[in-house]
Design an enzyme around this catalytic site. Structure first.
Site, PDB file in Angstrom:
ATOM      1  N   HIS A  29       0.851  -1.194   0.000  1.00  0.00           N
ATOM      2  CA  HIS A  29       0.000   0.000   0.000  1.00  0.00           C
ATOM      3  C   HIS A  29       0.880   1.235   0.000  1.00  0.00           C
ATOM      4  O   HIS A  29       2.105   1.143   0.008  1.00  0.00           O
ATOM      5  CB  HIS A  29      -1.017  -0.038   1.143  1.00  0.00           C
ATOM      6  CG  HIS A  29      -0.435  -0.101   2.523  1.00  0.00           C
ATOM      7  ND1 HIS A  29       0.298   0.922   3.073  1.00  0.00           N
ATOM      8  CD2 HIS A  29      -0.465  -1.084   3.468  1.00  0.00           C
ATOM      9  CE1 HIS A  29       0.673   0.589   4.298  1.00  0.00           C
ATOM     10  NE2 HIS A  29       0.228  -0.631   4.559  1.00  0.00           N
ATOM     11  N   HIS A  32       3.785   1.634   2.475  1.00  0.00           N
ATOM     12  CA  HIS A  32       5.035   0.955   2.112  1.00  0.00           C
ATOM     13  C   HIS A  32       5.748   1.758   1.020  1.00  0.00           C
ATOM     14  O   HIS A  32       6.972   1.906   1.035  1.00  0.00           O
ATOM     15  CB  HIS A  32       4.778  -0.451   1.560  1.00  0.00           C
ATOM     16  CG  HIS A  32       4.009  -1.352   2.471  1.00  0.00           C
ATOM     17  ND1 HIS A  32       2.850  -1.962   2.090  1.00  0.00           N
ATOM     18  CD2 HIS A  32       4.248  -1.748   3.754  1.00  0.00           C
ATOM     19  CE1 HIS A  32       2.396  -2.704   3.086  1.00  0.00           C
ATOM     20  NE2 HIS A  32       3.221  -2.585   4.109  1.00  0.00           N
ATOM     21  N   CYS A 137       2.838  -9.927  20.957  1.00  0.00           N
ATOM     22  CA  CYS A 137       1.942  -9.382  19.924  1.00  0.00           C
ATOM     23  C   CYS A 137       2.349 -10.014  18.594  1.00  0.00           C
ATOM     24  O   CYS A 137       3.476  -9.804  18.132  1.00  0.00           O
ATOM     25  CB  CYS A 137       2.042  -7.858  19.852  1.00  0.00           C
ATOM     26  SG  CYS A 137       1.157  -7.205  18.416  1.00  0.00           S
ATOM     27  N   CYS A 140       3.238  -7.468  15.818  1.00  0.00           N
ATOM     28  CA  CYS A 140       4.605  -6.922  15.912  1.00  0.00           C
ATOM     29  C   CYS A 140       5.643  -8.029  15.859  1.00  0.00           C
ATOM     30  O   CYS A 140       6.830  -7.763  15.676  1.00  0.00           O
ATOM     31  CB  CYS A 140       4.814  -6.159  17.213  1.00  0.00           C
ATOM     32  SG  CYS A 140       3.843  -4.675  17.359  1.00  0.00           S
ATOM     33  N   CYS A 154      -1.804  -3.426  22.148  1.00  0.00           N
ATOM     34  CA  CYS A 154      -0.684  -2.960  21.336  1.00  0.00           C
ATOM     35  C   CYS A 154      -1.161  -1.708  20.597  1.00  0.00           C
ATOM     36  O   CYS A 154      -2.224  -1.714  19.983  1.00  0.00           O
ATOM     37  CB  CYS A 154      -0.275  -4.031  20.331  1.00  0.00           C
ATOM     38  SG  CYS A 154       0.725  -3.374  18.986  1.00  0.00           S
ATOM     39  N   HIS A 157      -1.402  -2.349  16.666  1.00  0.00           N
ATOM     40  CA  HIS A 157      -2.326  -3.365  16.143  1.00  0.00           C
ATOM     41  C   HIS A 157      -3.681  -3.392  16.824  1.00  0.00           C
ATOM     42  O   HIS A 157      -4.552  -4.154  16.422  1.00  0.00           O
ATOM     43  CB  HIS A 157      -1.643  -4.744  16.162  1.00  0.00           C
ATOM     44  CG  HIS A 157      -0.469  -4.781  15.246  1.00  0.00           C
ATOM     45  ND1 HIS A 157       0.818  -4.517  15.671  1.00  0.00           N
ATOM     46  CD2 HIS A 157      -0.397  -4.968  13.909  1.00  0.00           C
ATOM     47  CE1 HIS A 157       1.640  -4.565  14.640  1.00  0.00           C
ATOM     48  NE2 HIS A 157       0.932  -4.829  13.563  1.00  0.00           N
ATOM     49  N   LYS A 307      -3.264   5.274  11.162  1.00  0.00           N
ATOM     50  CA  LYS A 307      -2.173   4.750  10.338  1.00  0.00           C
ATOM     51  C   LYS A 307      -2.764   3.846   9.253  1.00  0.00           C
ATOM     52  O   LYS A 307      -3.595   2.985   9.557  1.00  0.00           O
ATOM     53  CB  LYS A 307      -1.224   3.926  11.210  1.00  0.00           C
ATOM     54  CG  LYS A 307      -0.106   3.295  10.405  1.00  0.00           C
ATOM     55  CD  LYS A 307       0.601   2.179  11.171  1.00  0.00           C
ATOM     56  CE  LYS A 307       1.611   1.478  10.291  1.00  0.00           C
ATOM     57  NZ  LYS A 307       2.073   0.216  10.795  1.00  0.00           N
ATOM     58  N   LYS A 310      -3.279  -2.705   6.575  1.00  0.00           N
ATOM     59  CA  LYS A 310      -4.200  -3.744   6.133  1.00  0.00           C
ATOM     60  C   LYS A 310      -5.206  -4.044   7.247  1.00  0.00           C
ATOM     61  O   LYS A 310      -6.401  -4.162   7.017  1.00  0.00           O
ATOM     62  CB  LYS A 310      -3.385  -4.994   5.800  1.00  0.00           C
ATOM     63  CG  LYS A 310      -4.234  -6.142   5.321  1.00  0.00           C
ATOM     64  CD  LYS A 310      -3.471  -7.437   5.403  1.00  0.00           C
ATOM     65  CE  LYS A 310      -4.410  -8.487   5.921  1.00  0.00           C
ATOM     66  NZ  LYS A 310      -3.942  -9.799   6.047  1.00  0.00           N
TER      67      LYS A 310
HETATM   68  N1  MSP Z   1       9.112  -6.901   8.041  1.00  0.00           N
HETATM   69  C1  MSP Z   1       9.225  -5.840   8.952  1.00  0.00           C
HETATM   70  C2  MSP Z   1      10.480  -5.047   8.673  1.00  0.00           C
HETATM   71  C3  MSP Z   1      11.743  -5.845   8.700  1.00  0.00           C
HETATM   72  S1  MSP Z   1      13.112  -4.895   8.256  1.00  0.00           S
HETATM   73  C4  MSP Z   1      14.412  -5.825   8.597  1.00  0.00           C
HETATM   74  C5  MSP Z   1       8.016  -4.934   8.853  1.00  0.00           C
HETATM   75  N2  MSP Z   1       7.318  -5.024   7.742  1.00  0.00           N
HETATM   76  S2  MSP Z   1       5.997  -4.174   7.412  1.00  0.00           S
HETATM   77  O1  MSP Z   1       5.604  -4.547   6.090  1.00  0.00           O
HETATM   78  O2  MSP Z   1       5.019  -4.344   8.433  1.00  0.00           O
HETATM   79  O3  MSP Z   1       6.406  -2.694   7.468  1.00  0.00           O
HETATM   80  C6  MSP Z   1       7.484  -2.264   6.702  1.00  0.00           C
HETATM   81  C7  MSP Z   1       7.632  -0.764   6.765  1.00  0.00           C
HETATM   82  O4  MSP Z   1       6.480  -0.146   6.225  1.00  0.00           O
HETATM   83  C8  MSP Z   1       7.790  -0.259   8.183  1.00  0.00           C
HETATM   84  O5  MSP Z   1       8.825   0.701   8.202  1.00  0.00           O
HETATM   85  C9  MSP Z   1       6.501   0.442   8.460  1.00  0.00           C
HETATM   86  O6  MSP Z   1       6.669   1.533   9.298  1.00  0.00           O
HETATM   87  C10 MSP Z   1       6.148   0.903   7.066  1.00  0.00           C
HETATM   88  N3  MSP Z   1       4.751   1.219   6.980  1.00  0.00           N
HETATM   89  C11 MSP Z   1       3.685   0.368   7.030  1.00  0.00           C
HETATM   90  N4  MSP Z   1       2.550   1.136   7.025  1.00  0.00           N
HETATM   91  C12 MSP Z   1       2.870   2.447   6.959  1.00  0.00           C
HETATM   92  C13 MSP Z   1       2.169   3.641   6.869  1.00  0.00           C
HETATM   93  N5  MSP Z   1       0.859   3.685   6.878  1.00  0.00           N
HETATM   94  N6  MSP Z   1       2.877   4.783   6.732  1.00  0.00           N
HETATM   95  C14 MSP Z   1       4.261   4.793   6.630  1.00  0.00           C
HETATM   96  N7  MSP Z   1       4.941   3.688   6.734  1.00  0.00           N
HETATM   97  C15 MSP Z   1       4.269   2.524   6.975  1.00  0.00           C
HETATM   98  O7  MSP Z   1       7.769  -4.188   9.782  1.00  0.00           O
END
Ligand code: MSP
Length: 652
Positions: A29, A32, A137, A140, A154, A157, A307, A310
């Site tokens: 999304h 990311h 969690c 997390c 959490c 979440h 935030k 999903k």
């Molecule tokens: N897999 C772990 C990271 C491991 S790195 C060695 C993880 N994955 S994640 O897919 O949940 O999140 C990845 C990144 O996307 C994180 O930095 C998280 O902060 C970022 N984001 C997920 N949703 C977000 C927003 N809505 N806004 C900005 N960044 C966001 O955590």
């Protein structure tokens, strides 16, 4: 970060930037995409600034929640990972992300390095077995302390963690706590922005405990087996963090010796502890130098002010947004309308507003105005200028721009960096309007001045496009192509005169930034008969003086016949017309409903702007525009061609 000087230490000319690797339990999304766009911006910026840059992203594919997601979808975990990992790669492709590698934690090259590091740390006696009970969690993928919970849940979440007791292997993280605290104290640039550094320092002022680094295989079968105990798999965070060096072929790879430890990790604030505490202590225990800097971003928030995630179901799809507005517009918007480190609300309407103001009005318009005059008065050849005192402000601002932009990028103030560039574009617009080259063109004695003004604006656009390239790689190249120019880097924008007089510009180009309407969300009132916003109409008026025959001849008008017409549901002013253009049939959405009944239009001949870029109105793709005029009473009347003219004829 890009800083050649971080904490007073001269950095090498190597720049390695990483994003977090994304969990494959959800589709990509825009949240990311945000970190990934920032990473790409930094990679390209450094490359243009003379660094050897390397950019890594990838997917995190082990652990309990990925396993659970695969089970829910009733598919084999690896097949599940393949599927979603591919979606991330596709998303980065449509966003023109120039990553040099894409690591997946299920790859053999990664598992090999995880094994090596585990063995080293185990042999150093920094890993032991123990029973543990705590609050876990799954979102997390970590144990949480009571203090981290709000109302027992959490924060990220919105779920209460589960109480768990199990036998795990532990990493003696606490042994490295004091060393880490001192490192962070002594290196203010290690974690940025400062708020996050302070957060980590306060974590380190209390006991951090040791880190459970395994899960019993009977509960979590989806992970990398511990080399010394096949009944346990590696904890997903211990596994995942190692991607940053496994992708460089640690320990003997050329990339590792080339880029490590000049590494700059970009993360979101929810994974601060893992990167600021787990990762440096793991590296230290394994005898590997730690990374250079950690840059922590805030969250993109959905319409509900939460935030985007999903779990909360409030995500914006990067594929849809890119398809509607192009990757450069999405990238620019994400960088320009957010403050790195803080939470920012994002949405399609805000994107359209930003796009129209900065890109269509300020930048795109200037390019088309200067091109029109070059085509009309200099036969498409960029003339030589003769600088005067009044040109100095523009020249000084242009050559001083990189000096202002670089420190802003280095200090993660991306929106301010882009704002500096756009302020220069606005200065160029003011200069253009004040000098009024279309008036100069009318006087024989002003021809040299006309040449100078057009040269300076062209040169200004060359500098602008080079500096905008990290944010908008495609449009930057298009700007230069439209001016007959090639590629430059930042060492080419510190002096005035990069454009060679005599350069020929192409006669025909596509519009750089066609005006956008947030039509998918727009209310009835915002759709006017011309479907052109007030500001554009004003721009058109201002430009009347300057439309060249070349400009005009780009517009294709054809005689068309209305086959049928119908109302557009929920839009009082709109009619959907199906028209015959001779060679094909088109759908056209037109704001003529107040003046025409659908049944009165069938078989009527109209004049259609037939090469207008398609636009979506109320979810309907409109492929052209019918011409109409206002009578003296404010009514709109369609322009009708003579009966004898066949359908499909070109109007000249
Ligand atoms: N897999 C772990 C990271 C491991 S790195 C060695 C993880 N994955 S994640 O897919 O949940 O999140 C990845 C990144 O996307 C994180 O930095 C998280 O902060 C970022 N984001 C997920 N949703 C977000 C927003 N809505 N806004 C900005 N960044 C966001 O955590």
């Amino acid at each position: 970060m890009a800083n050649q000087l971080i904490d007073g230490v001269k950095m090498s000319e190597k720049f390695y930037v990483t994003t977090p690797i994304y969990y494959v339990n959800a589709q990509p999304h825009i949240g990311h995409a945000y970190t990934t766009v920032v990473g790409d911006f930094l990679k390209r910026f450094h490359e243009l600034d003379g660094f050897e840059a390397y950019y890594l992203t990838g997917t995190d594919e082990h652990g309990e929640k990925i396993y659970q997601a695969a089970i829910e979808h009733e598919i084999d975990p690896l097949m599940f990972c393949d599927e979603i990992s591919k979606r991330f790669a596709e998303a980065w492709n449509v966003l023109d992300i120039s990553n040099d590698d894409f690591i997946r934690t299920t790859e053999a090259r990664h598992k090999k390095v995880v094994n090596q590091i585990l063995n080293t740390v185990y042999e150093n006696d920094d890993i032991y077995y123990d029973e543990y009970e705590g609050l876990y969690c799954v979102g997390c993928e970590r144990f949480m302390t009571e203090k981290e919970l709000v109302d027992g849940m959490c924060v990220d979440h919105k779920q209460p963690p589960e109480r768990r007791r199990e036998g795990n292997y532990f990493f003696r993280m606490e042994k490295y706590q004091e060393w880490l605290r001192i490192h962070i104290e002594e290196n203010p640039g290690f974690i940025r922005p400062t708020g996050y550094r302070n957060e980590v320092l306060s974590m380190l002022n209390q006991s951090i405990g040791n880190l459970s680094i395994s899960r019993p295989k009977e509960r979590v079968p989806w992970g990398i087996e511990l080399p010394w105990d096949s009944e346990h798999v590696t904890y997903v965070w211990f596994d995942a963090l190692i991607n940053y060096i496994s992708a460089l072929n640690f320990p003997d790879g050329e990339k590792f010796s080339n880029f490590w430890p000049n590494s700059h990790h970009l993360i979101g604030k929810d994974i601060l502890k893992a990167h600021a505490v787990f990762w440096p202590t793991i590296l230290k225990a394994a005898g590997i130098p730690i990374y250079q800097s950690l840059s922590v971003g805030g969250f993109l928030m959905g319409k509900d002010g939460q935030k985007m995630s999903k779990t909360l179901g409030n995500v914006v799809d990067p594929f849809e947004l890119t398809k509607a507005y192009g990757s450069d517009a999405v990238r620019y918007y994400l960088l320009k309308d957010t403050v790195f480190g803080q939470d920012s609300s994002v949405g399609e309407n805000m994107l359209v507003t930003r796009y129209n103001a900065d890109l269509a009005n300020d930048l795109g318009n200037l390019l088309s105005r200067v091109r029109a005059l070059l085509l009309r008065h200099f036969k498409a050849i960029i003339p030589e200028g003769k600088q005067e005192e009044s040109d100095q402000e523009v020249i000084d601002s242009g050559i001083g721009l990189i000096g202002k932009v670089r420190p802003l990028v280095d200090s993660l103030r991306f929106f301010e960096a882009l704002e500096e560039i756009m302020a220069f574009v606005r200065l160029l617009n003011r200069y253009f309007n004040d000098e009024a080259p279309w008036k100069l063109a009318k006087e024989a004695e002003s021809q040299t001045r006309l040449a100078t003004v057009l040269y300076n604006v062209t040169e200004g656009l060359r500098i602008t496009s080079t500096l905008l390239e990290p944010a908008m790689p495609n449009k930057a190249i298009q700007i230069r192509k439209d001016l007959g120019l090639g590629d430059y880097n930042f060492s080419d924008v510190v002096s005035w005169g990069g454009v060679t007089p005599g350069t020929k510009i192409p006669n025909f180009t596509e519009m750089l930034f066609p005006k956008q309407e947030a039509e998918t969300k727009s209310s009835n009132e915002s759709v006017s008969i011309q479907t052109i916003p007030e500001k554009t109409r004003k721009d058109c008026k201002e430009m009347v003086d300057e439309v060249s025959i070349d400009d005009f001849s780009r517009i294709e008008l054809r005689v068309a016949r209305v086959i049928k017409a119908e109302k557009v549901h929920g839009a009082d002013k709109l009619l959907k017309l199906c028209v015959d253009v001779g060679a094909d049939e088109r759908t056209v959405v037109s704001g003529i409903a107040p003046w025409y009944k659908p049944e009165d239009l069938a078989e009527r001949k109209v004049i259609l702007v037939s090469n207008l870029k398609s636009a979506k109105l109320r979810g309907i793709v409109s492929q052209g525009m019918v011409l109409a005029a206002e009578d003296g009473d404010g009514n709109v009347r369609l322009i009708e061609p003579a009966d004898a003219v066949p359908v499909g004829s070109l109007v000249r």
